[in-house]
Design a protein around this motif. Structure first.
Motif, PDB file in Angstrom:
ATOM      1  N   UNK A 143       0.853  -1.183   0.000  1.00 26.39           N
ATOM      2  CA  UNK A 143       0.000   0.000   0.000  1.00 26.39           C
ATOM      3  C   UNK A 143       0.884   1.225   0.000  1.00 26.39           C
ATOM      4  N   UNK A 144       0.507   2.249  -0.624  1.00 35.24           N
ATOM      5  CA  UNK A 144       1.311   3.452  -0.679  1.00 35.24           C
ATOM      6  C   UNK A 144       1.487   4.068   0.698  1.00 35.24           C
ATOM      7  N   UNK A 145       2.679   4.600   0.846  1.00 29.68           N
ATOM      8  CA  UNK A 145       2.987   5.112   2.182  1.00 29.68           C
ATOM      9  C   UNK A 145       2.864   6.631   2.269  1.00 29.68           C
ATOM     10  N   UNK A 146       2.725   7.216   1.228  1.00 28.82           N
ATOM     11  CA  UNK A 146       2.684   8.681   1.277  1.00 28.82           C
ATOM     12  C   UNK A 146       1.617   9.207   0.324  1.00 28.82           C
ATOM     13  N   UNK A 147       1.401  10.485   0.443  1.00 23.25           N
ATOM     14  CA  UNK A 147       0.457  11.128  -0.486  1.00 23.25           C
ATOM     15  C   UNK A 147      -0.975  10.930  -0.044  1.00 23.25           C
ATOM     16  N   UNK A 164      -6.698   4.095   2.468  1.00 29.28           N
ATOM     17  CA  UNK A 164      -6.075   2.782   2.597  1.00 29.28           C
ATOM     18  C   UNK A 164      -7.132   1.705   2.779  1.00 29.28           C
ATOM     19  N   UNK A 165      -8.012   2.042   3.700  1.00 32.21           N
ATOM     20  CA  UNK A 165      -9.069   1.068   3.964  1.00 32.21           C
ATOM     21  C   UNK A 165      -9.820   0.732   2.672  1.00 32.21           C
ATOM     22  N   UNK A 166     -10.093   1.749   1.988  1.00 38.52           N
ATOM     23  CA  UNK A 166     -10.846   1.594   0.731  1.00 38.52           C
ATOM     24  C   UNK A 166     -10.080   0.696  -0.245  1.00 38.52           C
TER      25      UNK A 166
END
Lengths: 920, 535
Positions: free
Chosen positions: A513-517, A525-527
């Motif tokens: 999962x992306x860590x930034x932005x 994230x949940x989505x």
């Protein structure tokens, strides 16, 4: 008579004048007893004096002699006396002058004048004649000789002795005896009497009593002067011709006569134009000033004629055309060239180079022009294809280019995915969709479909980019090869395999999962997680499906899951079902001309479709095992086969082509189906059995037909085929054909009646409306009112008349439509054009075509020439009179005349021309 | 062109020396009818003008007649039998022996066995031929040079082929739709609206492509602008018998009910519907003069019709699948593998057998077409196509302005432009095109009907009612007076109509009286009626 005239007029005006005149006139009559009666008569008609006045007058002069004449005179004199309070004699003196005035009227020249001044009535003239003679006699008496006259005058002045009167009386008596003499002298006397007025006749002569002056006296001194003889002659003529002059006409009559004569004159004057007018009227074409030079036609012509006129212009000209200058320029120019020295080779090389370049450029230009001009769609299509091919080859050859292309594609894809530009997002599409897709026309629908497709193409991943989804029924026809079809099964399994692999990959892929932005936010994230899970589940599901389908593919029997089968069945044949029904119906509708094989073709196709369809249906509803389905297929196979067989029987050699066509058609369908299925991502094992069936049948058929046709070809004749064809129609058809003639006539007659009724509708039958116009059953018994019946009969009769006038009234087997064609109305005239009065003449006048296709060159010009020929810019001058021979017949009316006329115009100046002028 | 020699029998060219009488006849032909009787005319000016016109017409006709007499390069000929010989016994081989090489080259058979019966079409100049095999073979041949220009296969049924205005374009009726191709075989248009067309015809003066499809729909399409000019249901079932009358552009269809219907693009119902046969009509052809039609029925009859009177001129026995008239009026009929040519040499509209030709047995003749300006008959059959010589069938002289067999491409282009400029609108198609421009007064109603008259009167009254009356001075402006005035105005407006009505009624009454007088009274009453008449 002029005198009487004046008298009558005077009667109205004033009593004084009248009475004076009367006195004048009657005074001489005093001396002539013969005319007493006349005088009396005149007196009666003369003015009436009131009785009282008369009495008074009488009382004033009672001692008058009894002579009636005298009495009257005295009466008058008394009158005068009363009015003026003067002596009678004094008055008479004055009167003498008056008389002279009066007598002057008898001068022949002057009388003429006065005659015109005083027009008279006829009746007056009559009366006057009498009076005139009377007067004349009076005058004659009075002026019989000069002596008498003078005596009279003197008598007027002095006392009148009785002897003298007596002598005169006697004289007169003698005179009467020799009347001729008197007549002769009349003129002389008349002239002599003019003396008192004349300026050249001094009264002294008269006073001296030297006698009168005759015209001869006046003429004598002129003797010897030039013009004398002329004058003399004229006078003599006048004397000879002198006669009575009639009374002038009334003014109205005179004007009438005058206008009449004037009219005649004018007519005569105008009449000379008649031949001109006639000529112009009869000429089919009038030419105006053909050979007039209109001046320069071009700018160059004007420029060449230029001559310097003003000072400035002259100066310029002298400078421009100065020889020295020109020379100098020439010299200078050549020297300039001399200065830069160029080697011959260099120059030549340069020129060659330039020429080459030029020719290259020119060729290129021409080519470009040519290419640009090509409008053929085909050409452009091919060009486009070429270009795309070249581009693709370029991509293949050059890795750089390929990369670039891929980048571009990627970018486009990303853009498309971001913007969803082609996903029904545009305003236009939204609006269209809002209205409903069904309501749009075909073009719009196609456009919407197109853009959706474009979206699909754009959003497709790079790997699938090469797949061309545009497989139209019509366009894809020629592209499909049998090979591709043959490998359908393989490709399907491959596809599935690939899909499986991919899904596996997706499942295995566990990207972080992306860590930034933005995406690092907790809810995002949940989505994302949720989504991923869903995707994984879906992928799993898909995987399962792939596997199952792969399995099925491997299964040759094609035990399809009923679910999928139903889906595909619906998709593929849902529409076809309706179509086939229609098609078969159509085929059945008119099978008379059974000769066409396409018909059969269609039938076969229809049967196949129906067969397939029914099989699908059965599959759908019948959940029993594959055995049943198998049976079904057999049946259908049979039916198809049978159909094809029939066809073979029908048409011998035709079949091969048709069968191949049919087969290709079937393939086409199958193909499209396959693709569709793949796109959806479902398995399509269902198709295979059908394909197989068809393949088999085709093979068998091919064998059959080949053997068939070959067998027949041996003879080189196609005898067996057609014969079979004639044998084939069913019994019913044969019967129908054989007895076709029986009801044909009836049908036709019925049709004719219908058409007649349509064009001239039959009148409605009169109906009795219960309750309208009748109360009881009595009227019912009477029947319809006679008025209604009569109306109906009239209408019927009218219709009969119209029908009998129709063109096809006597033709039993013909219907000629009498419908008016509104569009063709404009090709006819409603009314006769103006000068025509009869239709026949008009129609005959337009019977000949006047175009150049139908007439020789010699006649076209004359046939189509306008009424007036005139060059633009020519001023039409007013017509000029030129002498024309009215009797010459202008028989040349066409071309030659045209020429001759022109000639006439040109030498018109030499002809005698007279300006037209009309006397006023 | 048209001179062929025969063994023993001579082809007789018409006599060289033409009497002045013949010239007169020609002049008469070119005068196109008599001039009007000018003596009747009252108008002197018109009389003069018409006299001048007539003079010009005469001059023109004279010139045309003289040109025809002296400038026509060749004369038509025909077979003439000597003694016991019969013209129809003469075989093609014997003709071939006698004719010149150029003509003999026109006798040939082209065998194309695979692709089914062929239909043919010639251009108007007769130089090019289009042929279409049933199974999708389409070709264009330059028949003068015997040069195949283009052939291709469309791989579907082709039912008919027809040239458009020149050889550059042709239309083919294929399985589903008709298509237009150019000479190179490139498909230019697909005319989907026509449907599955069975037969095509082209009207070259109007630039219309007429087609009849499987469902009996007749379509007219303007090929210049592409607009659909007419689309009619015939309602008489499927047919593939269609022919254009070259004289007036009327399209005739032969139907299965034995009917022949004639159509024009501006009316939805047939102009003429004739019951020609008791069986189905199998073929149809028109003479180029436009008033002779030949029909063939399945009940074994061939009929010749006079279209001016719509009457049968002649009935001949025999089947015919295809009929065609040549330019000179020979009629070719083909059935099975047998061709028969009928001729009318007595000029009495009495057609009799002129020539026969039988093909190899088993060849099925599909279409017979005479080649224009040549004595050649083209036969399309199931095994290819053939060409035979029929002396005296073609027009010996061609007019290069009308149809030029030696046309260059430049001339063709010019002609195309000119013919486009001269294109006739579809409404000019009518049974008698010579009636164009004549007086055609609209069907006038002799009398307005009662309702109409009443309506008119009401309108007039309404119009009058709307008028506002002026206010008069005080004391004179009474409402009663106003009302009176209004009524008066209305009465005035009504009067003319009422008068007219009265008049008509009177007339009717008079007529009635007359009728009643004519009816004989009983004897006892007659004297009264007499008395009444006297008084």
């Amino acid at each position: 008579m002029g005198e009487t005239k004046r008298k009558t007029r005077d009667e109205g005006t004033g009593g004084r004048e009248k009475s004076r005149k009367k006195f004048n006139k009657q005074k001489p009559s005093k001396f002539k007893p013969q005319t007493k009666k006349d005088d009396k008569g005149k007196k009666k008609s003369g003015p009436r004096l009131p009785n009282s006045l008369r009495k008074e007058l009488e009382s004033l002069k009672p001692s008058r002699p009894l002579n009636s004449d005298e009495e009257i005179v005295s009466d008058d004199a008394g009158d005068e006396g009363e009015f003026y309070g003067r002596d009678v004699y004094e008055y008479e003196e004055e009167q003498a002058e008056e008389e002279s005035h009066k007598n002057r009227r008898y001068d022949p020249v002057q009388v003429n004048k006065s005659e015109y001044e005083l027009p008279d009535d006829l009746s007056d003239g009559f009366k006057d004649e009498n009076l005139l003679s009377d007067d004349e006699s009076d005058d004659d008496n009075g002026h019989f000789d000069g002596r008498n006259r003078s005596e009279e005058d003197s008598g007027d002045e002095g006392e009148e002795p009785d002897e003298e009167t007596h002598k005169r009386m006697l004289n007169r008596i003698f005179e009467d005896l020799k009347g001729e003499k008197r007549e002769k002298k009349k003129n002389n006397i008349v002239i002599s009497e003019a003396y008192p007025e004349s300026e050249y006749n001094p009264t002294r002569d008269v006073l001296d009593g030297a006698g009168q002056i005759s015209i001869t006296d006046l003429l004598d001194p002129l003797h010897g002067i030039s013009g004398y003889s002329k004058l003399n002659k004229r006078i003599r003529d006048m004397e000879k011709k002198s006669k009575t002059v009639h009374a002038p006409l009334s003014k109205a009559d005179r004007t009438k006569i005058e206008t009449k004569t004037a009219n005649e004159l004018v007519k005569k004057d105008i009449g000379k134009w008649e031949p001109h007018i006639k000529r112009n009227r009869e000429a089919p074409t009038i030419y105006f000033d053909e050979n007039v030079d209109l001046g320069f036609s071009t700018v160059g012509a004007i420029a060449s004629e230029f001559e310097p006129r003003t000072e400035f212009e002259k100066k310029m000209a002298s400078l421009v055309y100065d020889d020295e200058l020109m020379e100098a320029y020439r010299n200078d120019g050549s020297r300039l060239l001399e200065l830069n020295k160029v080697s011959f080779e260099d120059e030549k090389e340069r020129q060659n180079r330039i020429a080459k370049m030029r020719s290259l450029l020119f060729r290129h230009e021409m080519k470009a022009k040519h290419i640009k001009k090509i409008k053929s769609k085909t050409y452009h299509r091919l060009l486009k294809k070429d270009r795309s091919k070249a581009a693709s080859s370029h991509i293949q050859l050059d890795p750089e280019a390929a990369k670039e292309y891929a980048m571009k594609q990627e970018r486009e894809r990303a853009e498309e995915r971001m913007t969803l530009r082609h996903k029904n997002s545009s305003k236009w599409v939204k609006r269209k969709l809002e209205r409903g897709l069904e309501k749009q026309d075909e073009g719009t629908r196609a456009a919407i479909a197109n853009q959706l497709q474009r979206h699909e193409v754009l959003t497709r991943k790079m790997n699938s980019m090469k797949e061309n989804s545009s497989s139209d029924d019509s366009s894809g026809e020629d592209d499909i090869d049998e090979n591709s079809v043959g490998s359908d099964q393989d490709s399907a399994s491959k596809f599935l395999q690939k899909a499986k692999e991919k899904t596996m990959k997706v499942l295995e892929d566990d990207d972080e999962l992306p860590k930034s932005g933005l995406l690092s936010l907790p809810f995002m994230r949940r989505e994302l997680k949720k989504k991923k899970e869903a995707a994984a589940e879906e992928a799993k599901h898909a995987l399962q499906e792939y596997e199952s389908s792969l399995k099925k593919l491997d299964d040759p029997d094609g035990a399809a899951s009923p679910d999928i089968g139903s889906v595909s069945g619906r998709r593929v044949f849902g529409v076809a079902k309706a179509q086939t029904v229609v098609a078969t119906n159509k085929v059945k509708s008119d099978n008379f001309y059974g000769s066409s094989d396409s018909e059969d073709d269609l039938e076969v196709r229809g049967n196949v479709d129906v067969a397939n369809n029914s099989s699908k249906d059965q599959q759908k509803y019948d959940k029993s095992g594959s055995v049943v389905i198998h049976e079904d297929y057999d049946i259908h196979q049979d039916s198809v086969f049978k159909n094809l067989n029939d066809k073979v029987g029908d048409l011998g050699p035709n079949t091969t082509a048709d069968v191949s066509l049919f087969v290709s058609g079937a393939w086409k369908k199958v193909n499209s189906r396959n693709e569709e299925d793949f796109n959806v991502g479902n398995s399509s094992q269902f198709i295979e059995p059908v394909d197989k069936n068809i393949k088999e049948t085709v093979n068998e058929l091919g064998d059959d037909s080949n053997s068939d046709s070959e067998g027949k070809m041996v003879d080189g004749i196609l005898s067996s085929g057609p014969e079979q064809f004639y044998a084939l129609p069913s019994q019913e058809e044969l019967i129908h054909q054989a007895f076709a003639g029986d009801d044909v006539e009836d049908d036709f007659e019925k049709d004719k009646q219908e058409i007649l009724n349509e064009e001239n509708p039959e009148p409605e039958k009169p109906i009795l409306l219960p309750g309208w116009g009748q109360w009881t059953h009595v009227q019912k018994k009477k029947g319809l009112p006679s008025r209604m019946l009569k109306e109906h009969e009239n209408a019927k009769r009218k219709r009969e008349e119209v029908l009998s006038k129709r063109k096809d009234a006597h033709l039993k087997h013909v219907i000629v439509s009498e419908k008016l064609d509104k569009k063709a109305e404009k090709l006819h005239t409603r009314t006769l054009p103006y000068p025509f009065t009869s239709q026949e003449v008009f129609e005959q006048s337009i019977r000949m075509p006047i175009g150049p296709e139908f007439n020789p060159v010699t006649a076209i010009g004359a046939l189509n020439r306008p009424e007036v020929m005139k060059k633009p810019g020519i001023i039409i001058k007013p017509i000029e009179y030129e002498e024309v021979n009215p009797h010459e017949i202008t028989d040349e009316r066409s071309g030659p005349k045209h020429r001759s006329k022109r000639g006439k115009n040109s030498d018109g100046n030499t002809l005698k021309k007279i300006k037209a002028r009309v006397k006023s | 062109m048209g001179v062929k020699q025969e063994n023993g029998t001579l082809i007789k060219p018409s006599t060289e020396e033409e009497t002045p009488n013949e010239l007169d006849l020609k002049v008469k032909k070119y005068l196109r009818g008599d001039g009007a009787n000018l003596e009747v005319l009252q108008d002197k000016k018109l009389k003069g003008q018409l006299a001048v016109r007539e003079g010009l017409y005469k001059q023109s006709a004279n010139a045309a007649a003289k040109a025809e007499k002296w400038l026509m390069p060749s004369e038509g000929g025909y077979l003439e039998a000597e003694g016991i010989e019969k013209t129809w016994r003469i075989k093609q081989e014997s003709i071939a022996r006698e004719v010149d090489i150029l003509s003999s080259r026109n006798q040939y058979d082209i065998i194309l066995p695979e692709l089914g019966p062929y239909t043919l079409d010639f251009t108007s100049s007769g130089r090019y031929m289009a042929l279409a095999g049933r199974k999708g073979h389409i070709g264009i041949v330059d028949v003068k040079q015997m040069n195949l220009i283009r052939e291709f296969q469309v791989r579907e049924t082709v039912r008919d082929v027809v040239f458009l205005h020149n050889e550059l374009f042709f239309a083919a009726a294929q399985k589903k739709y008709p298509y237009i191709y150019n000479r190179d075989g490139t498909e230019l248009h697909c005319l989907k609206e026509h449907g599955a067309v069975l037969r095509l015809q082209f009207l070259k003066n109007h630039f219309l492509l007429a087609s009849i499809n499987k469902f009996g729909h007749l379509h007219y399409q303007d090929i210049t602008m592409g607009s659909m000019v007419g689309n009619f249901r015939t309602g008489l079932g499927r047919t593939d018998v269609m022919q254009v009358n070259p004289f007036n552009g009327v399209v005739a269809l032969g139907h299965s009910g034995g009917r022949v219907t004639m159509w024009k693009p501006t009316s939805s119902s047939p102009l003429v519907s004739m019951l020609c046969h008791h069986g189905p009509v199998s073929a149809l052809a028109f003479h180029s003069n436009g008033h002779l039609m030949a029909t063939a029925g399945k009940e074994k009859k061939i009929k010749l019709w006079d279209l001016r009177k719509f009457e049968v001129l002649q009935t001949l026995p025999g089947h015919a699948n295809t009929l065609d008239f040549s330019q000179k009026g020979l009629l070719a009929c083909g059935t099975g593998s047998f061709v028969q040519v009928l001729g009318d040499f007595s000029a009495t509209q009495n057609y009799s057998r002129y020539m026969t030709h039988s093909m190899v047995k088993g060849y099925q003749i599909k279409e017979l077409v005479f080649r224009p300006y040549e004595d050649v008959l083209g036969i399309g059959h199931s095994m290819g196509w053939s060409s035979i010589l029929i002396p005296g069938s073609g027009e010996p002289n061609f007019d290069s302005w009308v149809a030029n067999p030696f046309e260059t491409s430049k001339q063709r282009r010019e002609k195309e432009v000119r013919s486009l400029l001269d294109k006739l609108p579809p409404e000019t198609i009518m049974l008698d095109p010579r009636k164009i421009g004549t007086v055609h007064s609209a069907k006038k109603k002799e009398k307005a009907t009662k309702q109409e008259r009443e309506a008119e009167m009401e309108n007039a009254v309404e119009a009058v009612k709307g008028i506002n009356l002026k206010n008069k001075t005080k004391g004179r402006n009474k409402p009663t007076k106003k009302l009176k005035k209004k009524q008066e105005i209305i009465a005035k407006a009504k009067r003319p109509y009422l008068d007219q009505q009265m008049k008509e009624e009177e007339e009717i009454a008079k007529k009635k009286q007359k009728v009643s007088q004519e009816v004989e009274l009983p004897k006892s009453l007659q004297r009264f009626s007499n008395k009444k008449a006297a008084s």
